[in-house]
Design an enzyme around this catalytic site. Structure first.
Site, PDB file in Angstrom:
ATOM      1  N   HIS A 195       7.073 -10.097   2.250  1.00 14.92           N
ATOM      2  CA  HIS A 195       6.691  -9.624   3.582  1.00 14.92           C
ATOM      3  C   HIS A 195       5.464 -10.346   4.131  1.00 14.92           C
ATOM      4  O   HIS A 195       5.247 -10.362   5.334  1.00 14.92           O
ATOM      5  CB  HIS A 195       6.537  -8.094   3.624  1.00 14.92           C
ATOM      6  CG  HIS A 195       5.247  -7.576   3.069  1.00 14.92           C
ATOM      7  ND1 HIS A 195       5.050  -7.369   1.732  1.00 14.92           N
ATOM      8  CD2 HIS A 195       4.082  -7.222   3.673  1.00 14.92           C
ATOM      9  CE1 HIS A 195       3.824  -6.896   1.536  1.00 14.92           C
ATOM     10  NE2 HIS A 195       3.210  -6.804   2.705  1.00 14.92           N
ATOM     11  N   HIS A 207       3.058 -13.182  -2.916  1.00 15.58           N
ATOM     12  CA  HIS A 207       2.197 -13.258  -1.732  1.00 15.58           C
ATOM     13  C   HIS A 207       1.120 -14.341  -1.875  1.00 15.58           C
ATOM     14  O   HIS A 207       0.926 -15.159  -0.981  1.00 15.58           O
ATOM     15  CB  HIS A 207       1.516 -11.912  -1.466  1.00 15.58           C
ATOM     16  CG  HIS A 207       2.464 -10.746  -1.389  1.00 15.58           C
ATOM     17  ND1 HIS A 207       3.743 -10.848  -0.883  1.00 15.58           N
ATOM     18  CD2 HIS A 207       2.322  -9.439  -1.750  1.00 15.58           C
ATOM     19  CE1 HIS A 207       4.333  -9.653  -0.931  1.00 15.58           C
ATOM     20  NE2 HIS A 207       3.492  -8.790  -1.457  1.00 15.58           N
TER      21      HIS A 207
HETATM   22  C1  BG6 Z   1       3.473  -5.173  -1.828  1.00 23.46           C
HETATM   23  C2  BG6 Z   1       3.023  -4.708  -3.160  1.00 23.46           C
HETATM   24  O1  BG6 Z   1       4.320  -6.283  -1.951  1.00 23.46           O
HETATM   25  O2  BG6 Z   1       2.349  -5.534  -1.037  1.00 23.46           O
HETATM   26  C3  BG6 Z   1       2.049  -3.549  -3.036  1.00 23.46           C
HETATM   27  O3  BG6 Z   1       4.141  -4.311  -3.946  1.00 23.46           O
HETATM   28  C4  BG6 Z   1       0.922  -3.895  -2.097  1.00 23.46           C
HETATM   29  O4  BG6 Z   1       1.540  -3.182  -4.313  1.00 23.46           O
HETATM   30  C5  BG6 Z   1       1.449  -4.463  -0.792  1.00 23.46           C
HETATM   31  O5  BG6 Z   1       0.166  -2.727  -1.865  1.00 23.46           O
HETATM   32  C6  BG6 Z   1       0.317  -4.987   0.071  1.00 23.46           C
HETATM   33  O6  BG6 Z   1       0.825  -5.378   1.328  1.00 23.46           O
HETATM   34  P1  BG6 Z   1      -0.107  -5.381   2.602  1.00 23.46           P
HETATM   35  O7  BG6 Z   1       0.771  -5.932   3.679  1.00 23.46           O
HETATM   36  O8  BG6 Z   1      -0.515  -3.970   2.842  1.00 23.46           O
HETATM   37  O9  BG6 Z   1      -1.287  -6.257   2.287  1.00 23.46           O
END
Ligand code: BG6
Length: 482
Positions: free
Chosen positions: A187, A249
């Site tokens: 994402h 990420h």
């Molecule tokens: C997810 C993880 O992919 O990303 C989570 O599984 C994490 O553990 C999250 O909290 C963080 O995403 P963002 O967009 O809130 O930084």
């Protein structure tokens, strides 16, 4: 000095208008309720969904359509700004089908449903399910002919837990879908802040000439969270920070920060450039370049092992910090400090570019330039530290932050962006299998180090384990905010 904020002019949004059928496997789950359905509502409300597009929820729960919609109204609507009437209008698009993803027989009913909507130009199967279901689900879809040219399958992370398990999934799915039909989601690739990094680097003439080891001293990438594992203890305990955040990420942010200029922004050109960057990473030496941590009780905040459904003897890491080097001419010798953690003192998703000071400076007190790129939707900013002359003594300067707020009026969520890309059949913002496998291969020594060593404890609400302070070289330090 206060940062002057300049707001860019919002651009008109691209309209995505393919008539679609979106099948959400795991539709009653947390991701669907908190992220996917709200993102789809937002796209609908912004007029970005084809009027005839349908969302078909599918999950094991034997619910009627009405029961599913009641659940969505209670659990998904609160994550939107919809009034009850607006939400109800959106729900006209939604159907529900009880389906056990592990049961091939259940797919006959799904196939019949999909054939019933003959005008779909784009059919997307979103597998918000555990990775062990990916291959069986694809097999069942293919068995019913649901893998034609206008179909796509979206695979949620985590895609395996190491190189071998990732390959098994990729090989399995590849038996039924072509690579261009497989959309592996991360994402972070839907975040506008990250797209903005590409615009910053390649849409301006100012930065790219400086984007190398002659001018940059070090780069930091931080994904820090103040929250703990909350209700996800059971899931998280088998995963940990390296697999949850670094493999996907952080690696993606690293790629977009450091890759060479892609030939174009097309899916394969972009992914070729990212892959090359991962291949250029020098092998990781975890003994020198990795620190793992686990948060402990502090100031009324629970320790990780006190979290719901986490075993008291757990050695799962909730913090990971790595020092990486890239063995290409652009980056030789520049450390990339990568870190992520839960229950830290601040929430941040940022890239910090530390520039080298000018040679033979006439202003010895001047601080080196520094560019901080913040990626979160609620803090999508750039800050460039410059030195400006103060009115006193001839050589006196003071640092000033030139701030830039990249937020336009409405900011689509990462999931809205990615769902629309999937419905449009575009793959650029999804991962290709070779990138993911290369990332797992590079991280293998760190995974092994984790298996052998317990993580360092760090107090909940702190900046992480003290041991991580040894990673930045003398003169560099972890960035803790402007
Ligand atoms: C997810 C993880 O992919 O990303 C989570 O599984 C994490 O553990 C999250 O909290 C963080 O995403 P963002 O967009 O809130 O930084």
């Amino acid at each position: 000095m206060a940062a002057p904020f300049i707001r860019p002019v919002p651009k008109p949004m691209q309209s995505e208008q393919k008539n679609f059928d979106l099948i959400l496997f795991g539709a009653t789950g947390d991701l669907s309720m908190r992220k996917l359905l709200p993102a789809l509502y937002d796209a609908h409300a912004a007029g970005r969904l084809h009027p005839k597009g349908r969302i078909l929820g599918a999950s094991r729960s034997r619910l009627t359509r009405g029961q599913f919609l009641a659940k969505a109204a209670a659990e998904a609507r609160p994550h939107t700004a919809a009034t009850p009437a607006e939400w109800d209008a959106f729900c006209q698009r939604i159907d529900y089908l009880p389906l056990d993803i592990g049961n091939p027989q259940d797919f006959a009913a799904l196939a019949a449903e999909i054939r019933g909507k003959a005008d779909s130009e784009s059919i997307v199967f979103y597998l918000s399910a555990a990775p062990q279901f990916f291959v069986p689900a694809c097999r069942s879809l293919a068995a019913h002919g649901l893998n034609g040219a206008n179909t796509r399958v979206v695979l949620e992370k985590p895609l395996g837990t190491d190189l071998e398990s990732c390959r098994l999934i990729n090989d399995g799915v590849a038996q039924y879908f072509q690579e261009r039909q497989i959309l592996r989601i991360d994402h972070y690739l839907g975040k506008n802040g990250l797209h903005n990094l590409l615009a910053l680097r390649f849409g301006n003439s100012l930065f790219e000439p400086l984007w190398n080891n002659r001018h940059i001293r070090s780069v930091q990438i931080t994904l820090a969270e103040t929250l703990g594992v909350e209700a996800r203890g059971e899931f998280y305990n088998g995963i940990g920070a390296l697999r949850d955040m670094v493999q996907n990420h952080i690696m993606q942010i690293l790629c977009l920060t450091a890759m060479e200029r892609p030939q174009s922004l097309d899916a394969d050109a972009l992914r070729d450039a990212k892959l090359q960057l991962i291949r250029d990473l020098l092998p990781l030496d975890p003994a020198a370049d990795a620190v793992f941590g686990q948060y402990t009780f502090s100031d009324g905040l629970k320790g990780y092992t006190q979290e719901h459904k986490v075993p008291p003897e757990s050695r799962t890491e909730t913090y990971a910090a790595l020092r990486a080097f890239i063995g290409n001419p652009r980056w030789a010798g520049v450390p990339f400090y990568l870190r992520t953690g839960k229950r830290l003192s601040r929430r941040a998703a940022e890239i910090v570019i530390a520039f080298k000071p000018p040679a033979d400076t006439l202003f010895p007190a001047a601080l080196p330039n520094r560019l901080v790129i913040s990626l979160q939707a609620d803090d999508e900013t750039l800050h460039l530290r410059l030195n400006v002359k103060t009115p006193d003594g001839a050589q006196n300067t003071a640092p000033a932050e030139l701030g830039f707020d990249t937020r336009p009026g409405r900011r689509p969520s990462a999931y809205e962006t990615l769902l629309l890309e999937a419905l449009a059949g575009r793959a650029a913002l999804f991962n290709r299998r070779d990138e993911l496998e290369a990332a797992w291969a590079w991280l293998a020594p760190a995974l092994e180090a984790l298996r052998q060593n317990p993580p360092h404890p760090y107090p909940a609400g702190s900046t992480g384990p003290a041991a991580a302070n040894s990673l930045p070289a003398a003169g560099d330090a972890w960035f803790e905010g402007i």
